[in-house]
Design a protein around this motif. Sequence first.
Motif, PDB file in Angstrom:
ATOM      1  N   PRO A  83       0.807  -1.227   0.000  1.00 27.96           N
ATOM      2  CA  PRO A  83       0.000   0.000   0.000  1.00 27.96           C
ATOM      3  C   PRO A  83       0.834   1.268   0.000  1.00 27.96           C
ATOM      4  CG  PRO A  83      -0.944  -1.606   1.506  1.00 27.96           C
ATOM      5  CD  PRO A  83       0.363  -2.184   1.036  1.00 27.96           C
ATOM      6  N   GLU A  84       2.039   1.232   0.584  1.00 26.40           N
ATOM      7  CA  GLU A  84       2.905   2.416   0.610  1.00 26.40           C
ATOM      8  C   GLU A  84       3.606   2.646  -0.727  1.00 26.40           C
ATOM      9  OE1 GLU A  84       1.901   0.845   4.353  1.00 26.40           O
ATOM     10  OE2 GLU A  84       3.174  -0.132   2.833  1.00 26.40           O
ATOM     11  N   ARG A  85       3.750   1.604  -1.521  1.00 25.97           N
ATOM     12  CA  ARG A  85       4.519   1.703  -2.761  1.00 25.97           C
ATOM     13  C   ARG A  85       3.660   1.842  -4.011  1.00 25.97           C
ATOM     14  NH1 ARG A  85       9.123  -3.081  -2.634  1.00 25.97           N
ATOM     15  NH2 ARG A  85      10.599  -2.092  -1.188  1.00 25.97           N
ATOM     16  N   GLU A  86       2.398   1.464  -3.935  1.00 21.83           N
ATOM     17  CA  GLU A  86       1.648   1.254  -5.168  1.00 21.83           C
ATOM     18  C   GLU A  86       1.431   2.525  -5.993  1.00 21.83           C
ATOM     19  OE1 GLU A  86      -2.411   0.110  -5.043  1.00 21.83           O
ATOM     20  OE2 GLU A  86      -2.847   1.122  -3.162  1.00 21.83           O
ATOM     21  N   GLU A  87       1.362   3.699  -5.367  1.00 18.63           N
ATOM     22  CA  GLU A  87       1.129   4.920  -6.146  1.00 18.63           C
ATOM     23  C   GLU A  87       2.256   5.149  -7.136  1.00 18.63           C
ATOM     24  OE1 GLU A  87       0.329   9.738  -5.480  1.00 18.63           O
ATOM     25  OE2 GLU A  87       0.603   8.395  -3.748  1.00 18.63           O
ATOM     26  N   GLU A  88       3.499   5.053  -6.666  1.00 21.93           N
ATOM     27  CA  GLU A  88       4.659   5.275  -7.552  1.00 21.93           C
ATOM     28  C   GLU A  88       4.768   4.159  -8.596  1.00 21.93           C
ATOM     29  OE1 GLU A  88       4.861   7.550  -4.009  1.00 21.93           O
ATOM     30  OE2 GLU A  88       4.811   5.358  -4.209  1.00 21.93           O
ATOM     31  N   LEU A  89       4.530   2.920  -8.173  1.00 20.18           N
ATOM     32  CA  LEU A  89       4.616   1.808  -9.115  1.00 20.18           C
ATOM     33  C   LEU A  89       3.558   1.933 -10.203  1.00 20.18           C
ATOM     34  CD1 LEU A  89       5.258  -1.176  -6.667  1.00 20.18           C
ATOM     35  CD2 LEU A  89       6.869  -0.207  -8.302  1.00 20.18           C
ATOM     36  N   LEU A  90       2.364   2.394  -9.847  1.00 26.43           N
ATOM     37  CA  LEU A  90       1.313   2.578 -10.837  1.00 26.43           C
ATOM     38  C   LEU A  90       1.703   3.636 -11.857  1.00 26.43           C
ATOM     39  CD1 LEU A  90      -1.521   2.103 -11.949  1.00 26.43           C
ATOM     40  CD2 LEU A  90      -2.389   3.730 -10.250  1.00 26.43           C
ATOM     41  N   ASN A  91       2.285   4.749 -11.397  1.00 25.39           N
ATOM     42  CA  ASN A  91       2.698   5.802 -12.324  1.00 25.39           C
ATOM     43  C   ASN A  91       3.703   5.295 -13.347  1.00 25.39           C
ATOM     44  OD1 ASN A  91       1.075   7.691 -11.079  1.00 25.39           O
ATOM     45  ND2 ASN A  91       2.683   8.414  -9.685  1.00 25.39           N
ATOM     46  N   VAL A  92       4.653   4.482 -12.873  1.00 25.84           N
ATOM     47  CA  VAL A  92       5.635   3.922 -13.805  1.00 25.84           C
ATOM     48  C   VAL A  92       4.967   2.943 -14.762  1.00 25.84           C
ATOM     49  CG1 VAL A  92       7.737   2.537 -14.007  1.00 25.84           C
ATOM     50  CG2 VAL A  92       7.532   4.222 -12.175  1.00 25.84           C
ATOM     51  N   ALA A  93       4.107   2.052 -14.220  1.00 23.82           N
ATOM     52  CA  ALA A  93       3.506   1.007 -15.043  1.00 23.82           C
ATOM     53  C   ALA A  93       2.626   1.579 -16.153  1.00 23.82           C
ATOM     54  CB  ALA A  93       2.685   0.068 -14.163  1.00 23.82           C
TER      55      ALA A  93
END
Length: 429
Positions: A83-93
């Motif tokens: 939950p802490e990482r998903e925002e940044e990972l989504l932007n990259v994906a």
Amino acid sequence: MAALTARFLELLAEFDRRGGWSGEGIMSCAHWLTWRTGLSIRTAQEHLRIAHALPELPLLRQAFTEGRLSYSKVRALTRVATPEREEELLNVALSATASQVERLVQSIRKVDRHKDESERSTIDSSSSWSWNFDGSLSVKLRLSPLDGARFLAGVVRAEYERTRAAGDPDLPTEPAPDEDAPDVTKKSPGHPGSADLWRNVPSDIAPAVVAMGDTMQSTISVPEFVPGAELVVHTHDDADPHLDDGPALEDADVDEAACGGAVRKVKHGKKRKGARGIVLNYGRKRRMPTRKVMRVLFERDRCCQHPGCGRTRHLHAHHVQFWSQDGPTNPDNLILLCSAHHRALHRGEFAIKAHGRQQFSFHRPDGSTIERAPAVHKPEGWQPDTAIDDAAVLPISPGRHLDAGYATEVLYAAWAWKARQSDADLAAA
């Protein structure tokens, strides 16, 4: 397709939580999925892993449901997302291709693994192997310092024995003995040259590793098929059967034991008051299938034969007509079952019929046939969701190069900043 897959995984997670997959001989939801849809067991397990991970990752789940993330991207991201990482990972994906996301996730997993090892001050040994298209075998090892030292010590010994036995012309020849000269070198028994030659590990260890494998094959003997240890089952006219100096057994356990291992039955008469029942018969030890018969079974079946199972480990040769009921020990009456399905059969969850010529069928308790691959029907009247654009799943900037190292560095910097902000907010509160 992405949106439908997201919906399917959502339903699959709920289906698993409700236990809707349970049934005759079905061991897990992944096993049910393999049987009903024809997926491999590993693919089914991946589907379930992702299905149960998505509810904890609302941003990824929403993008997946809206068709903006493909299944391949979600499969990779859920291996490292929190939950802490998903925002940044989504932007990259959203801006990367599926292959670029895979590379990025591999990079993140390496960093995470090294961080975990540094925190624990230990390194876990691991390995992988695969057959190449040209028929060669690739092996990759990552060993802890101590395990690595053990491995290299074995390599040196294997190389020593290999070259000694082969008469390697590159080995130094033993000089002529000089009776007056002191013995300043210590020779290894049977070795033609100096022991100093064996201080270092050879640069090419492949021949030594092959020699190690040959040594294990020739010096350590194991049975070709490993039956269970002999069991002694006591049966009484007026009491439950039980193991020798052990607990009582159910009838299904006795039948399973008689199928899966070497068993000797000891029959007792009725107990008299204050005395143990008289031993009426110390039964003969049941005959296991011969090695030749076992080879036929493994060549024919290769895995557990329950529809959709496919397990290749802990297999039992089951007598379809029980051996205790004069069932023959031949391929027409023997079938391979994994330990779980063997136990389920003896507990009445399903039955097997032998039809001769090594043909068998599986049946539910009501007599209906358990299909090998049940028919799958497509839904009628389905129409695509018009709210999802045809190009929704495409990356925002297709074709751009992704520097995985730089992207990983930026992501960890962003996550570290977020962690510091969270700590500061907690301190202020």
